[in-house]
Structure formats: structure tokens, C-alpha cells
Design an enzyme around this catalytic site. Structure first.
Site, short mmCIF file in Angstrom:
data_model
loop_
_atom_site.label_atom_id
_atom_site.label_comp_id
_atom_site.label_asym_id
_atom_site.label_seq_id
_atom_site.Cartn_x
_atom_site.Cartn_y
_atom_site.Cartn_z
N HIS A 25 85.03 37.91 30.37
CA HIS A 25 84.63 38.50 31.65
C HIS A 25 84.96 39.99 31.64
CE1 HIS A 25 84.49 39.39 35.93
NE2 HIS A 25 83.70 38.33 36.02
N GLU B 42 76.28 40.99 33.34
CA GLU B 42 76.83 41.53 34.59
C GLU B 42 77.03 43.04 34.47
OE1 GLU B 42 79.21 38.35 36.91
OE2 GLU B 42 80.56 39.28 35.48
#
Ligand code: G3P
Length: 224
Positions: A97, A145
Site C-alpha cells: 500500500h 491508486e
């Protein structure tokens, strides 16, 4: 076997509103609105590691870890092992992430171990080039993202949905079977529907749910 329907992976990050009993409340609210995950989108919840056993013991919602360390049992003080997370009940995990970045070599090792442990992997990338590189390691999902959109109200779906098709095309050129998720700034059902319409296999989101003043209303919008 992979999830058949597009997924909505809800990352609770380290928000206090998603901690402990709050995580269970969110999981139960999803189950109430979307019993047996029968809705158009499959819900996945990513609580903090400390809450995984609690959420898994009280609900049936598929739980993913926000991160896992690809070591074996033994001398790894402070690490959160993928093998331990599996025993706590996870079905998969997020890898790399933007808020928990890993070296490329660690990403490869982590994806491999997840597969050996029969866990799904959602591997995040900040850019399409990074997503292409990571796709070579064969994660189940790669989540794109753009960092500048994380935590905002502007998703790619809002900004320029056509880019979603291009992103997917470029990634699937490298790996035709990897599934692509879109993340960052996703707040509404409309955002999600647009991502799917433009070819994504789901979304990864956080603040749209966990920071909402009316979490159940948002969940209803997503899953009813
Ligand atoms: O993991 C989800 C993520 O980084 C996007 O966060 O708050 O923009 O939905 P958010």
C-alpha cells in the site's frame, strides 16, 4: 477460486472510527445490508491487524490484512506474519500500500507466499508503470491508486474515467489475467459503477466509508 463479482475492498487503515468494536460494527452493517455477499459487488473488509481475529470471529465477511510480513515462524520480533494472519482468519491481504511500501523483491516474495498459503493478494501501485512491473509477479489483483488522490473527494472515475480503460489495457498487455482495481478518492456508488463500467474488477477505498458521518448510509448506497 477468485471472487466472481467485482469487489469493493474497504480499508479501515488506522482510523479510530475503524478500530476494535467499530470494525465489528462496520462488518456487521455490511452483512446486514448485503447478506451472504449477494449484492452486485462483493464486500471485503481490511481492518487493522489487531482486530482481524475479532472481526473474523463475529462475522462472515471476507477479511483481508492491510499488510503481512513474508517470514516463517520464529525470530521476527514485531513482525505480523502472513502465516499468523491466516490463522486469525484472513482470506487475503493488501501488499505494498502507498502507506506501507515494500521493496520490489519483498513484493515478489510476499505475493508468492500469499499464493502458497492460498490467500488472495491485492498489490498496490502508485503508477501504471509500477503496476505493470508488479503484475509480472502474478498477484490476484493489482490496485492502481494515484497518491495525490488518496483521501480526497476526487477519484479517477470523476476526474477522467477514460484513463481507467487505458490503465487496464496497459496492465493486461503485460499480464492478461491479473485483475485491476482502482483506488483513491472513491466516495460514491457512482464512482464505483463508473470504474466497473470502464473495465475495472473492483475498487479499493477507505475514507469514503470509515470517515463518513453516516457509515450505514454509505454502505447501503454501495451494497443495497
Ligand atoms: O486503501 C485505500 C486508499 O488508499 C484510498 O483511500 O481514503 O482515498 O479511499 P481513500
Amino acid at each position: 477460486m477468485l471472487f466472481q463479482k467485482p469487489i469493493i475492498a474497504i480499508n479501515l487503515k488506522t482510523y479510530q472510527q475503524g478500530l476494535g468494536e467499530n470494525a465489528v460494527t462496520i462488518a456487521k452493517a455490511i452483512e446486514e445490508i448485503n447478506p451472504n455477499n449477494n449484492a452486485k459487488y462483493t464486500a471485503i473488509l481490511c481492518p487493522q491487524a489487531i482486530d482481524i481475529r475479532l472481526v473474523c470471529s463475529q462475522t462472515k465477511i471476507p477479511v483481508f490484512a492491510q499488510h503481512g510480513d513474508a517470514y516463517d515462524f520464529g525470530r521476527n520480533t514485531g513482525c505480523v506474519l502472513i502465516k499468523s494472519l491466516k490463522q486469525a482468519g484472513i482470506k487475503g491481504l493488501i501488499i505494498n500500500h502507498n502507506e506501507h511500501k515494500l521493496l520490489l523483491s519483498t513484493i515478489e516474495k510476499t505475493i508468492k507466499l500469499a499464493r502458497e498459503e492460498k490467500l488472495y493478494s491485492i498489490c498496490c501501485a502508485d503508477t501504471v508503470d509500477q503496476a505493470k512491473a508488479i503484475s509480472c509477479f502474478n498477484p490476484d489483483y493489482v490496485a492502481v491508486e494515484p497518491p495525490e488522490l488518496i483521501g480526497t473527494d476526487i477519484s479517477i472515475a470523476k476526474k477522467d474515467p477514460k484513463i481507467i480503460k487505458e490503465i487496464i489495457k496497459k496492465i493486461n498487455f503485460i499480464n492478461p489475467v491479473v485483475r485491476v482495481l482502482i483506488g483513491a478518492g472513491i466516495k460514491t456508488r457512482k464512482d464505483i459503477d463508473v470504474c466497473i463500467e470502464f473495465g475495472a474488477n473492483g475498487v479499493l477505498l477507505a475514507s469514503g466509508v470509515v470517515c463518513s458521518k453516516k457509515i450505514s448510509d454509505v454502505l447501503f448506497d454501495f451494497f443495497a
